[in-house]
Write a protein that holds these residues in place. Structure first.
Motif, PDB file in Angstrom:
ATOM      1  N   SER A 173       0.841  -1.198   0.000  1.00 14.83           N
ATOM      2  CA  SER A 173       0.000   0.000   0.000  1.00 14.83           C
ATOM      3  C   SER A 173       0.878   1.250   0.000  1.00 14.83           C
ATOM      4  CB  SER A 173      -0.871  -0.051   1.272  1.00 14.83           C
ATOM      5  OG  SER A 173      -1.757   1.036   1.316  1.00 14.83           O
ATOM      6  N   ARG A 174       0.487   2.261  -0.769  1.00 18.95           N
ATOM      7  CA  ARG A 174       1.119   3.600  -0.735  1.00 18.95           C
ATOM      8  C   ARG A 174       2.647   3.508  -0.685  1.00 18.95           C
ATOM      9  NH1 ARG A 174      -3.327   5.318   3.863  1.00 18.95           N
ATOM     10  NH2 ARG A 174      -5.075   4.553   2.647  1.00 18.95           N
ATOM     11  N   GLU A 175       3.195   2.697  -1.589  1.00 17.16           N
ATOM     12  CA  GLU A 175       4.592   2.299  -1.440  1.00 17.16           C
ATOM     13  C   GLU A 175       5.621   3.399  -1.678  1.00 17.16           C
ATOM     14  OE1 GLU A 175       3.987  -1.256  -3.945  1.00 17.16           O
ATOM     15  OE2 GLU A 175       5.166  -2.234  -2.385  1.00 17.16           O
ATOM     16  N   ARG A 176       5.153   4.542  -2.227  1.00 18.91           N
ATOM     17  CA  ARG A 176       6.141   5.606  -2.452  1.00 18.91           C
ATOM     18  C   ARG A 176       6.199   6.602  -1.287  1.00 18.91           C
ATOM     19  NH1 ARG A 176       6.062   7.920  -8.276  1.00 18.91           N
ATOM     20  NH2 ARG A 176       4.678   9.346  -7.178  1.00 18.91           N
TER      21      ARG A 176
ATOM     22  N   ASP B  51       7.307   7.643   2.338  1.00 23.48           N
ATOM     23  CA  ASP B  51       8.449   7.215   3.165  1.00 23.48           C
ATOM     24  C   ASP B  51       8.072   6.303   4.322  1.00 23.48           C
ATOM     25  OD1 ASP B  51      10.224   8.503   1.643  1.00 23.48           O
ATOM     26  OD2 ASP B  51      10.465  10.263   2.954  1.00 23.48           O
ATOM     27  N   GLU B  52       7.049   6.723   5.095  1.00 22.43           N
ATOM     28  CA  GLU B  52       6.660   5.951   6.278  1.00 22.43           C
ATOM     29  C   GLU B  52       6.296   4.509   5.912  1.00 22.43           C
ATOM     30  OE1 GLU B  52       6.497   6.439   9.466  1.00 22.43           O
ATOM     31  OE2 GLU B  52       7.120   8.532   9.502  1.00 22.43           O
ATOM     32  N   TYR B  53       5.690   4.332   4.740  1.00 20.60           N
ATOM     33  CA  TYR B  53       5.242   3.003   4.325  1.00 20.60           C
ATOM     34  C   TYR B  53       6.437   2.157   3.906  1.00 20.60           C
ATOM     35  CZ  TYR B  53       0.425   4.576   4.659  1.00 20.60           C
ATOM     36  OH  TYR B  53      -0.778   5.035   5.140  1.00 20.60           O
ATOM     37  N   ARG B  54       7.379   2.808   3.237  1.00 24.97           N
ATOM     38  CA  ARG B  54       8.594   2.101   2.839  1.00 24.97           C
ATOM     39  C   ARG B  54       9.360   1.619   4.065  1.00 24.97           C
ATOM     40  NH1 ARG B  54      11.459   5.950  -1.016  1.00 24.97           N
ATOM     41  NH2 ARG B  54       9.819   5.838  -2.529  1.00 24.97           N
ATOM     42  N   ARG B  55       9.456   2.538   5.038  1.00 26.89           N
ATOM     43  CA  ARG B  55      10.177   2.206   6.271  1.00 26.89           C
ATOM     44  C   ARG B  55       9.507   1.022   6.973  1.00 26.89           C
ATOM     45  NH1 ARG B  55      11.723   7.325   7.261  1.00 26.89           N
ATOM     46  NH2 ARG B  55       9.722   7.956   8.120  1.00 26.89           N
ATOM     47  N   LEU B  56       8.184   1.084   7.041  1.00 25.69           N
ATOM     48  CA  LEU B  56       7.430   0.025   7.715  1.00 25.69           C
ATOM     49  C   LEU B  56       7.675  -1.324   7.043  1.00 25.69           C
ATOM     50  CD1 LEU B  56       5.056  -0.659   9.787  1.00 25.69           C
ATOM     51  CD2 LEU B  56       3.587  -0.568   7.774  1.00 25.69           C
ATOM     52  N   ARG B  57       7.659  -1.308   5.709  1.00 21.76           N
ATOM     53  CA  ARG B  57       7.862  -2.567   4.983  1.00 21.76           C
ATOM     54  C   ARG B  57       9.232  -3.163   5.328  1.00 21.76           C
ATOM     55  NH1 ARG B  57       6.950  -4.043  -1.392  1.00 21.76           N
ATOM     56  NH2 ARG B  57       7.957  -6.053  -1.223  1.00 21.76           N
ATOM     57  N   ASP B  58      10.254  -2.304   5.349  1.00 21.02           N
ATOM     58  CA  ASP B  58      11.600  -2.796   5.681  1.00 21.02           C
ATOM     59  C   ASP B  58      11.643  -3.343   7.105  1.00 21.02           C
ATOM     60  OD1 ASP B  58      12.386  -2.011   3.224  1.00 21.02           O
ATOM     61  OD2 ASP B  58      13.433  -0.190   3.869  1.00 21.02           O
ATOM     62  N   GLU B  59      11.013  -2.603   8.034  1.00 23.20           N
ATOM     63  CA  GLU B  59      11.054  -3.039   9.439  1.00 23.20           C
ATOM     64  C   GLU B  59      10.377  -4.396   9.612  1.00 23.20           C
ATOM     65  OE1 GLU B  59      10.872   1.425  11.435  1.00 23.20           O
ATOM     66  OE2 GLU B  59       9.127   0.107  11.604  1.00 23.20           O
TER      67      GLU B  59
END
Ligand code: ADP
Ligand code: G6P
Length: 483
Positions: free
Chosen positions: A315-318, A320-328
């Motif tokens: 979701s909403r992959e561009r 920042d917060e979402y990208r960070r969450l995915r990595d975490e």
């Protein structure tokens, strides 16, 4: 400002940021359509099919075509967004400012003037498109936080319409809402509607208090009296799901077989725990998986008899917060599986993709324990979907008290998602609960979900909107926003 009275022939027009389908252009240039993510589409699709209404929305791509199209028996009217508008209106103001602000500021909202300007521009485009498709005195139902200025803009263009607005996400307490530099404009935008709907009673109350305190309007209970003589009602309408559709799917033979197959592919665990969410920082996925990992580490559960299936839709992959969450979450799942899994026995089965409805129903049927732990959520349809699929009155729901669904599904194992020890205790309680206790709880929750499905939700909203007094002939004073 003079009103533009171009007019279409639809008696009901839904206006939502997203169309129910996304346009996907393949490498060969071929266009295909894919179901859009999220609870809003799940809820509205059956309604628009039932009413033969029009749906105005974005097709998920950049600079897409605006020609109307028919999909799944629905009349769709695409609104195009440019790459810059996707960045500033959608990823920026909608999902970088409003989304975190309205969800208890669980992430820090960004306040940027260019994002706001884009929000105003795009809202006006949606209002113009809706104005062009609505028949004389039609009902127009505007959806969600991305389009809060549309009601007032639309009323300027088409004073004959009855305009409703429904907010699918929480409406924040005034202490948080007033951080927004454009708070008055948002309130004025919403007041263009005759009826403003919220998921929970508290949201409606926050809104009424704010328009009284900030805009100085007279209010009485749920009603707001405007100077031009119009009355706006603010009410709560808890959203629901298409219960019959899911029940039918979940009792079907292919879904039953698939549920069996899922369990056997996972090695016939004694307990299958399931999480299903958009990959969003409001959903509490990280702490939920941590709680499960700690239960394994401490030996309260073992990978020999318990597995956690986490479905996390991109979701909403561009943003920042979402990208960070995915990595975490990737790292956490890797660590838990690396430390605690055995060959053929992962602790967490992590699925990062989107599934058709029958696969979702099979997952719900296969799961012994559904774990829904958002830090804040307008409703959470997944919780209701799980309950609807448990036709044998078995299974357990672990549910955050901060989801709207907690108001109704009172027999769930309730948790505070910020309290990891509390979550661990609730998961263990659900694992060890006697079948009789589970049946009693699930029976009560199924009764609740069946007694109020998504068509009841829509009927109640539309029924009340139809009663809006036809005093729309009076023109609104053009607000600063619309001048
Ligand atoms: P939100 O609207 O915030 O995404 P909800 O729980 O209210 O949260 O609604 C999510 C909807 O999306 C549900 O109808 C659920 O079944 C659907 N959904 C979630 N994840 C998936 C997935 N991986 N594949 C298909 N549908 C999904
Ligand atoms: C939530 C919001 C919807 C949104 C959906 C999916 O359900 O309330 O308005 O459409 O999430 O999010 P997306 O950003 O992909 O549209």
């Amino acid at each position: 400002m003079t009103s533009t009275r171009t007019q279409g022939d639809h008696d009901l027009v839904v206006v939502a940021n997203r169309l129910p389908v996304d346009r996907v252009v393949g490498e060969d240039g071929e266009t295909t359509w894919r179901r859009s993510p999220g609870g809003l589409v799940t809820a509205l699709e059956p309604i628009i099919q039932q009413y033969d209404g029009a749906w105005v929305g974005w097709d998920g791509g950049s600079d897409g075509p605006e020609e109307p199209l028919e999909q799944g028996g629905m009349h769709l009217f695409p609104v195009a967004l440019s790459p810059q508008e996707i960045e500033e209106f959608y990823e920026g103001f909608s999902n970088g400012t409003l989304w975190p602000l309205y969800h208890d500021v669980v992430a820090k909202p960004g306040f940027h003037r260019e994002w706001w300007d884009s929000y105003v521009t795009v809202n006006r485009r949606f209002a113009e498109r809706a104005a062009a498709e609505a028949a004389d005195k039609a009902l127009v139902w505007v959806q969600d936080y991305q389009l809060q200025l549309v009601p007032a803009m639309l009323r300027e263009l088409r004073p004959d319409l009855r305009i409703g607005f429904f907010l699918h996400i929480p409406f924040p307490p005034s202490e948080l809402f007033v951080q927004l530099p454009w708070r008055s404009q948002i309130l004025e935008g919403l007041l263009g509607a005759d009826l403003v709907g919220f998921q929970r009673r508290g949201g409606a109350q926050n809104f009424v208090r704010l328009v009284r305190q900030r805009l100085g309007h007279k209010t009485h209970k749920d009603l707001i009296y405007l100077e031009d003589g119009r009355t706006v009602a603010a009410e709560c309408f808890p959203i629901s799901i298409d219960v019959a559709e899911l029940e039918k799917l979940s009792v079907s033979d292919p879904v039953a077989e698939r549920a069996q197959q899922i369990r056997s592919q996972l090695g016939e665990p004694r307990k299958l725990l399931l999480g299903v969410d958009r990959l969003d920082y409001t959903k509490g996925i990280y702490d939920r998986l941590r709680a499960f990992g700690e239960l394994l580490e401490e030996g309260a559960l073992s990978v020999e008899d318990a597995v956690f299936v986490q479905v996390a839709t991109p979701s909403r992959e561009r943003v920042d917060e979402y990208r960070r969450l995915r990595d975490e979450i990737d790292r956490l799942v890797g660590r838990i599986n690396g430390d605690l899994g055995r060959i053929g026995r992962p602790a967490i089965s992590y699925l990062h993709s989107s599934y058709p409805r029958d696969e979702m129903a099979a997952l719900y049927r296969a799961a012994d324990i559904m774990v829904v732990t958002p830090l804040r959520d307008g409703m959470n349809l997944v919780a209701k979907e799980y309950v609807a699929c448990r036709h044998r009155d078995d299974g357990a729901l672990v549910l955050s008290e901060f989801a709207g669904a907690a108001d109704e599904l009172k027999q769930a194992f309730m948790v505070n998602p910020y309290d990891i020890n509390g979550m661990k205790a609730a998961i263990l309680e659900a694992v060890d609960a006697p079948p009789k206790d589970l049946t009693k709880r699930m029976k009560a929750m199924r009764k609740t979900v069946r007694s109020h499905d998504v068509s009841d939700w829509a009927e109640e909203f539309i029924g009340m909107l139809k009663q809006a007094r036809p005093d729309h002939r009076k023109r609104l004073r053009p607000s600063k926003l619309l001048a």
